[in-house]
Design a protein around this motif. Structure first.
Motif, PDB file in Angstrom:
ATOM      1  N   PHE A  57       0.906  -1.208  -0.339  1.00 16.33           N
ATOM      2  CA  PHE A  57      -0.036  -0.357  -0.049  1.00 16.33           C
ATOM      3  C   PHE A  57       1.147   0.891   0.209  1.00 16.33           C
ATOM      4  O   PHE A  57       2.116   1.214   0.581  1.00 16.33           O
ATOM      5  CB  PHE A  57      -0.931   0.327   0.969  1.00 16.33           C
ATOM      6  CG  PHE A  57      -2.160  -0.823   1.230  1.00 16.33           C
ATOM      7  CD1 PHE A  57      -2.710  -0.682   0.890  1.00 16.33           C
ATOM      8  CD2 PHE A  57      -2.166  -1.927   2.388  1.00 16.33           C
ATOM      9  CE1 PHE A  57      -4.005  -1.788   0.490  1.00 16.33           C
ATOM     10  CE2 PHE A  57      -3.533  -2.714   1.954  1.00 16.33           C
ATOM     11  CZ  PHE A  57      -4.260  -3.059   0.987  1.00 16.33           C
ATOM     12  N   PRO A  58       0.291   2.668  -0.357  1.00 18.10           N
ATOM     13  CA  PRO A  58       1.345   4.026  -0.781  1.00 18.10           C
ATOM     14  C   PRO A  58       1.769   4.405   0.717  1.00 18.10           C
ATOM     15  O   PRO A  58      -0.015   4.257   1.940  1.00 18.10           O
ATOM     16  CB  PRO A  58       0.329   4.320  -1.158  1.00 18.10           C
ATOM     17  CG  PRO A  58      -1.027   4.150  -1.630  1.00 18.10           C
ATOM     18  CD  PRO A  58      -1.169   2.125  -1.172  1.00 18.10           C
ATOM     19  N   SER A  59       2.411   5.295   0.976  1.00  9.94           N
ATOM     20  CA  SER A  59       2.370   5.295   2.630  1.00  9.94           C
ATOM     21  C   SER A  59       1.653   6.251   2.869  1.00  9.94           C
ATOM     22  O   SER A  59       1.182   6.493   4.212  1.00  9.94           O
ATOM     23  CB  SER A  59       3.818   6.716   2.477  1.00  9.94           C
ATOM     24  OG  SER A  59       3.443   7.508   1.852  1.00  9.94           O
ATOM     25  N   THR A  60       1.081   6.631   2.004  1.00 11.17           N
ATOM     26  CA  THR A  60      -0.380   7.507   2.804  1.00 11.17           C
ATOM     27  C   THR A  60      -1.725   6.934   2.773  1.00 11.17           C
ATOM     28  O   THR A  60      -2.277   7.557   3.481  1.00 11.17           O
ATOM     29  CB  THR A  60      -1.525   8.496   1.081  1.00 11.17           C
ATOM     30  OG1 THR A  60      -0.976   7.805  -0.140  1.00 11.17           O
ATOM     31  CG2 THR A  60       0.154   8.983   0.389  1.00 11.17           C
ATOM     32  N   ALA A  61      -1.434   5.918   2.559  1.00  8.95           N
ATOM     33  CA  ALA A  61      -2.296   4.939   3.562  1.00  8.95           C
ATOM     34  C   ALA A  61      -1.951   4.011   5.242  1.00  8.95           C
ATOM     35  O   ALA A  61      -3.014   3.876   5.585  1.00  8.95           O
ATOM     36  CB  ALA A  61      -2.918   3.787   3.327  1.00  8.95           C
ATOM     37  N   TYR A  62      -0.908   5.104   5.634  1.00 15.95           N
ATOM     38  CA  TYR A  62      -1.076   5.174   7.046  1.00 15.95           C
ATOM     39  C   TYR A  62      -0.681   6.506   7.570  1.00 15.95           C
ATOM     40  O   TYR A  62      -0.382   7.366   6.517  1.00 15.95           O
ATOM     41  CB  TYR A  62       0.730   4.810   6.884  1.00 15.95           C
ATOM     42  CG  TYR A  62       0.143   3.020   6.269  1.00 15.95           C
ATOM     43  CD1 TYR A  62      -0.439   1.946   6.951  1.00 15.95           C
ATOM     44  CD2 TYR A  62       0.596   2.657   4.712  1.00 15.95           C
ATOM     45  CE1 TYR A  62      -0.029   1.083   6.992  1.00 15.95           C
ATOM     46  CE2 TYR A  62       0.602   1.801   4.822  1.00 15.95           C
ATOM     47  CZ  TYR A  62       0.885   0.960   5.293  1.00 15.95           C
ATOM     48  OH  TYR A  62      -0.008  -0.914   4.854  1.00 15.95           O
ATOM     49  N   HIS A 108      -5.843   3.717   6.077  1.00 17.54           N
ATOM     50  CA  HIS A 108      -6.104   2.361   6.810  1.00 17.54           C
ATOM     51  C   HIS A 108      -5.790   1.664   7.916  1.00 17.54           C
ATOM     52  O   HIS A 108      -5.766   1.144   8.988  1.00 17.54           O
ATOM     53  CB  HIS A 108      -7.367   1.303   5.679  1.00 17.54           C
ATOM     54  CG  HIS A 108      -6.135   1.105   4.661  1.00 17.54           C
ATOM     55  ND1 HIS A 108      -5.268   1.087   4.825  1.00 17.54           N
ATOM     56  CD2 HIS A 108      -6.355   1.574   3.387  1.00 17.54           C
ATOM     57  CE1 HIS A 108      -3.679   0.062   3.926  1.00 17.54           C
ATOM     58  NE2 HIS A 108      -5.069   1.718   3.121  1.00 17.54           N
ATOM     59  N   ASN A 109      -4.058   1.674   7.825  1.00 19.65           N
ATOM     60  CA  ASN A 109      -3.298   1.181   8.692  1.00 19.65           C
ATOM     61  C   ASN A 109      -3.277   0.577   8.740  1.00 19.65           C
ATOM     62  O   ASN A 109      -2.900  -0.567   9.813  1.00 19.65           O
ATOM     63  CB  ASN A 109      -3.712   2.076   9.996  1.00 19.65           C
ATOM     64  CG  ASN A 109      -2.604   3.292  10.166  1.00 19.65           C
ATOM     65  OD1 ASN A 109      -2.537   4.480   9.456  1.00 19.65           O
ATOM     66  ND2 ASN A 109      -2.451   3.916  11.645  1.00 19.65           N
ATOM     67  N   VAL A 110      -3.720  -0.513   7.181  1.00 18.62           N
ATOM     68  CA  VAL A 110      -3.517  -1.897   7.170  1.00 18.62           C
ATOM     69  C   VAL A 110      -2.615  -2.602   6.179  1.00 18.62           C
ATOM     70  O   VAL A 110      -1.596  -1.584   5.350  1.00 18.62           O
ATOM     71  CB  VAL A 110      -4.629  -2.344   6.639  1.00 18.62           C
ATOM     72  CG1 VAL A 110      -4.856  -4.073   5.898  1.00 18.62           C
ATOM     73  CG2 VAL A 110      -6.048  -1.827   6.807  1.00 18.62           C
ATOM     74  N   ARG A 111      -2.110  -3.539   6.998  1.00 20.33           N
ATOM     75  CA  ARG A 111      -0.353  -4.005   6.165  1.00 20.33           C
ATOM     76  C   ARG A 111      -1.268  -5.575   5.896  1.00 20.33           C
ATOM     77  O   ARG A 111      -1.881  -6.372   6.188  1.00 20.33           O
ATOM     78  CB  ARG A 111      -0.086  -5.316   7.146  1.00 20.33           C
ATOM     79  CG  ARG A 111       1.294  -3.399   7.552  1.00 20.33           C
ATOM     80  CD  ARG A 111       2.763  -3.926   8.334  1.00 20.33           C
ATOM     81  NE  ARG A 111       3.224  -3.196   8.726  1.00 20.33           N
ATOM     82  CZ  ARG A 111       3.761  -2.189   9.857  1.00 20.33           C
ATOM     83  NH1 ARG A 111       3.445  -3.090  10.797  1.00 20.33           N
ATOM     84  NH2 ARG A 111       4.401  -1.761   9.882  1.00 20.33           N
ATOM     85  N   ILE A 112      -1.076  -6.461   5.020  1.00 19.73           N
ATOM     86  CA  ILE A 112      -1.901  -7.684   4.685  1.00 19.73           C
ATOM     87  C   ILE A 112      -0.364  -8.622   3.909  1.00 19.73           C
ATOM     88  O   ILE A 112       0.620  -8.415   3.324  1.00 19.73           O
ATOM     89  CB  ILE A 112      -2.527  -7.281   3.229  1.00 19.73           C
ATOM     90  CG1 ILE A 112      -4.216  -6.570   3.834  1.00 19.73           C
ATOM     91  CG2 ILE A 112      -2.763  -8.989   3.114  1.00 19.73           C
ATOM     92  CD1 ILE A 112      -5.081  -6.409   2.666  1.00 19.73           C
ATOM     93  N   PHE A 113      -0.575  -9.400   4.625  1.00 18.35           N
ATOM     94  CA  PHE A 113       0.374 -10.745   3.919  1.00 18.35           C
ATOM     95  C   PHE A 113      -0.301 -11.928   4.033  1.00 18.35           C
ATOM     96  O   PHE A 113      -1.509 -12.405   4.085  1.00 18.35           O
ATOM     97  CB  PHE A 113       1.292 -10.964   5.736  1.00 18.35           C
ATOM     98  CG  PHE A 113       2.495  -9.715   5.471  1.00 18.35           C
ATOM     99  CD1 PHE A 113       3.771 -10.405   5.304  1.00 18.35           C
ATOM    100  CD2 PHE A 113       2.577  -9.169   6.322  1.00 18.35           C
ATOM    101  CE1 PHE A 113       4.579  -9.221   5.205  1.00 18.35           C
ATOM    102  CE2 PHE A 113       2.876  -8.137   6.961  1.00 18.35           C
ATOM    103  CZ  PHE A 113       4.666  -8.039   6.730  1.00 18.35           C
ATOM    104  N   PHE A 114       0.152 -12.439   3.273  1.00 23.02           N
ATOM    105  CA  PHE A 114      -0.291 -14.155   2.562  1.00 23.02           C
ATOM    106  C   PHE A 114       0.650 -14.973   2.987  1.00 23.02           C
ATOM    107  O   PHE A 114       1.681 -15.025   2.616  1.00 23.02           O
ATOM    108  CB  PHE A 114      -0.684 -14.178   1.309  1.00 23.02           C
ATOM    109  CG  PHE A 114      -1.628 -12.905   0.851  1.00 23.02           C
ATOM    110  CD1 PHE A 114      -3.299 -13.657   1.164  1.00 23.02           C
ATOM    111  CD2 PHE A 114      -2.046 -12.638  -0.123  1.00 23.02           C
ATOM    112  CE1 PHE A 114      -4.235 -12.562   0.714  1.00 23.02           C
ATOM    113  CE2 PHE A 114      -2.716 -11.044  -0.012  1.00 23.02           C
ATOM    114  CZ  PHE A 114      -3.656 -11.482   0.416  1.00 23.02           C
TER     115      PHE A 114
END
Length: 310
Positions: A57-62, A108-114
């Motif tokens: 995600f872009p830095s602007t999402a945090y 949204h401050n979301v990190r996602i890992f599969f």
């Protein structure tokens, strides 16, 4: 009608899903291509022999004022099983959710890992792919995330919050942070599924690796309502059942393979049918229920919208 052909109108690509659960699918590359087609940028993070997929995600999402929420869904599966519920549907729901976040571009401050290697947890938590990922988090100082693990979310309409971690013998800051996360997760489920969630003993998933590294993590799974009632009744009547469930995917007191198989067989008839399908040919497309995909996305949306001061 059972199966996911019911939900084409909800951005679910069932033809792609059928390819994803095919026996010869290279699931990492398939998942990365699928996300790319949805406009989602990803990176492969190799840790030892495991390869985890990270959403860029872009830095602007945090916003540093708020906690980061790390969402995890393992993409590996046991050989010989389609892995439709364990854990393909959660992968697709999370991939579609990531695409929606990319399109709407909220903070949204979301990190996602599969993650890779969850199924190796039966050999001991340190062999689990998420353990190395959690250890990396710890080494670089990422210990304050809210970690949410989604595993086996393809059958049923009841969200089950795993009780793993509540009985932790570790006290002090870890215990306080875990209980805080657990309480907030319950509130989150109340908002997204007010009359259809509960807490129950659940076999360990990738939450085991994070808990072992001292990082609070919760796991969410789904079960059909009748299976929840059946399982809860058995827990009340057999006080040994909870221990057996919690030992399904982590080190047991016995290192003897025969003893382990006897223990699993002894209690399998008291566990939800959904769990008995794991790692078999019957964990297939037809075993899934269409409402599960929709309900998981409701929970994911609630996680993204929830903001906790860091």
């Amino acid at each position: 009608m059972n199966g996911l052909s019911d939900i084409h109108g909800l951005d679910f690509d069932s033809s792609s899903f059928q390819k994803y659960i095919a026996a010869d699918c290279d699931r990492l590359n398939f998942l990365r291509d699928y996300l790319s087609e949805l406009g989602v940028k990803t990176s492969v993070i190799p840790l030892g022999e495991k390869k985890h997929l990270y959403v860029n995600f872009p830095s602007t999402a945090y916003n540093p004022m708020f906690k980061v929420k790390t969402i995890i869904s393992h993409y590996d599966r046991v050989a010989g099983s389609p892995g439709a519920n364990d854990n393909s549907l959660a992968n697709f729901a999370l991939a579609d959710f990531a695409a929606n976040l990319f399109k709407s571009r909220p903070v949204h401050n979301v990190r996602i890992f599969f993650t890779d290697g969850e199924e190796l947890g039966a050999e001991g938590v340190s062999s689990q792919g998420a353990f190395a990922l959690a250890d990396l988090f710890r080494k670089i100082g990422i210990t304050n995330d809210d970690v949410y693990v989604f595993d086996a979310c393809g059958r049923g309409e009841v969200a089950v919050l795993a009780r793993a971690g509540l009985d932790s013998k570790i006290s002090g800051p870890f215990k306080k942070k875990f209980l805080d996360l657990y309480e907030r997760t319950q509130n989150l489920l109340k908002k997204s599924m007010p009359n259809s969630w509960m807490t129950l003993p659940v076999p360990y998933s990738d939450n085991a690796g994070f808990l072992a590294c001292g990082i609070p993590a919760v796991a969410i799974t789904f079960l059909p309502k009748d299976e929840v009632s059946f399982y809860y009744s058995n827990l009340m009547s057999d006080k040994n059942l909870e221990k057996a469930v919690m030992n399904c995917r982590i080190d047991s007191d016995s290192k003897n393979a025969a003893d382990l198989s006897i223990q699993k067989f002894k209690y399998s008839e008291k566990m939800p049918m959904t769990w008995r399908l794991f790692h078999t040919e019957y964990d297939n497309f037809l075993s899934l229920t269409p409402e599960s995909y929709v309900l998981m996305k409701k929970i994911l949306t609630q996680i993204a919208e929830n903001k906790t001061i860091a």
